[in-house]
Design a protein around this motif. Sequence first.
Motif, PDB file in Angstrom:
ATOM      1  N   PRO A 171      -2.561   7.942  -3.866  1.00 46.47           N
ATOM      2  CA  PRO A 171      -1.274   7.278  -3.618  1.00 46.47           C
ATOM      3  C   PRO A 171      -0.223   7.731  -4.638  1.00 46.47           C
ATOM      4  N   ASN A 192       1.324  12.538   2.569  1.00 44.11           N
ATOM      5  CA  ASN A 192       2.091  11.893   3.647  1.00 44.11           C
ATOM      6  C   ASN A 192       3.517  11.546   3.240  1.00 44.11           C
ATOM      7  N   PHE A 193       3.878  11.831   2.005  1.00 46.48           N
ATOM      8  CA  PHE A 193       5.191  11.426   1.494  1.00 46.48           C
ATOM      9  C   PHE A 193       6.325  12.253   2.090  1.00 46.48           C
ATOM     10  N   LYS A 206      10.268   8.253   4.019  1.00 44.44           N
ATOM     11  CA  LYS A 206       9.110   7.357   3.885  1.00 44.44           C
ATOM     12  C   LYS A 206       9.178   6.629   2.538  1.00 44.44           C
ATOM     13  N   GLN A 238       9.382   2.627   2.034  1.00 43.97           N
ATOM     14  CA  GLN A 238       8.391   1.891   1.241  1.00 43.97           C
ATOM     15  C   GLN A 238       9.059   1.074   0.134  1.00 43.97           C
ATOM     16  N   GLN A 281       0.868  -1.179   0.000  1.00 45.90           N
ATOM     17  CA  GLN A 281       0.000   0.000   0.000  1.00 45.90           C
ATOM     18  C   GLN A 281       0.906   1.229   0.000  1.00 45.90           C
ATOM     19  N   TRP A 282       0.911   1.965  -1.109  1.00 44.42           N
ATOM     20  CA  TRP A 282       1.787   3.138  -1.210  1.00 44.42           C
ATOM     21  C   TRP A 282       1.183   4.326  -0.471  1.00 44.42           C
ATOM     22  N   THR A 283       2.044   5.136   0.092  1.00 46.33           N
ATOM     23  CA  THR A 283       1.624   6.321   0.830  1.00 46.33           C
ATOM     24  C   THR A 283       0.983   7.341  -0.116  1.00 46.33           C
ATOM     25  N   THR A 284       0.311   8.305   0.446  1.00 45.13           N
ATOM     26  CA  THR A 284      -0.302   9.363  -0.367  1.00 45.13           C
ATOM     27  C   THR A 284       0.705  10.495  -0.567  1.00 45.13           C
TER      28      THR A 284
END
Length: 133
Positions: free
Chosen positions: A93, A15-16, A20, A24, A9-12
């Motif tokens: 994402p 939120n990057f 991070k 990921q 599940q990739w961050t948005t």
Amino acid sequence: AKSVIKTIQWTTGSNFTVEKGRQQIEELISTWDIHESWLHHSEFLEEEELKDSKRYHYRACWGIPTRRKPIPRATASVYFVIVISKLKPDTSPVEVFFRLESSRLIRRPEEFQFREKWLQDIIENKIILIERL
């Protein structure tokens, strides 16, 4: 029998962070079916500002150290780009792409099962080249 492509599940975009993104990529790599003798390190390379996106470039450098040769004769790099669109909402994402150092083909992790053989081929070709020189 078609193998299942494991994905994360990739961050948005909102939120990057650079760190991070690296974490990921490590999380993605942990889903790859690669023998434990392969070791790698990942690093952030650069941020690229484009008109409609921001791109974050990373590299994972792979090798197989052994007791006899703790420093591998050759390594193989996988380059990753995390793209944050300026056109999509920042709750979307991020998009992630990768390519092998020896290839121009850009792949999406959710569409390709990573193959250990790709790393082996890069290293074998480098060793052949080193021996020819």
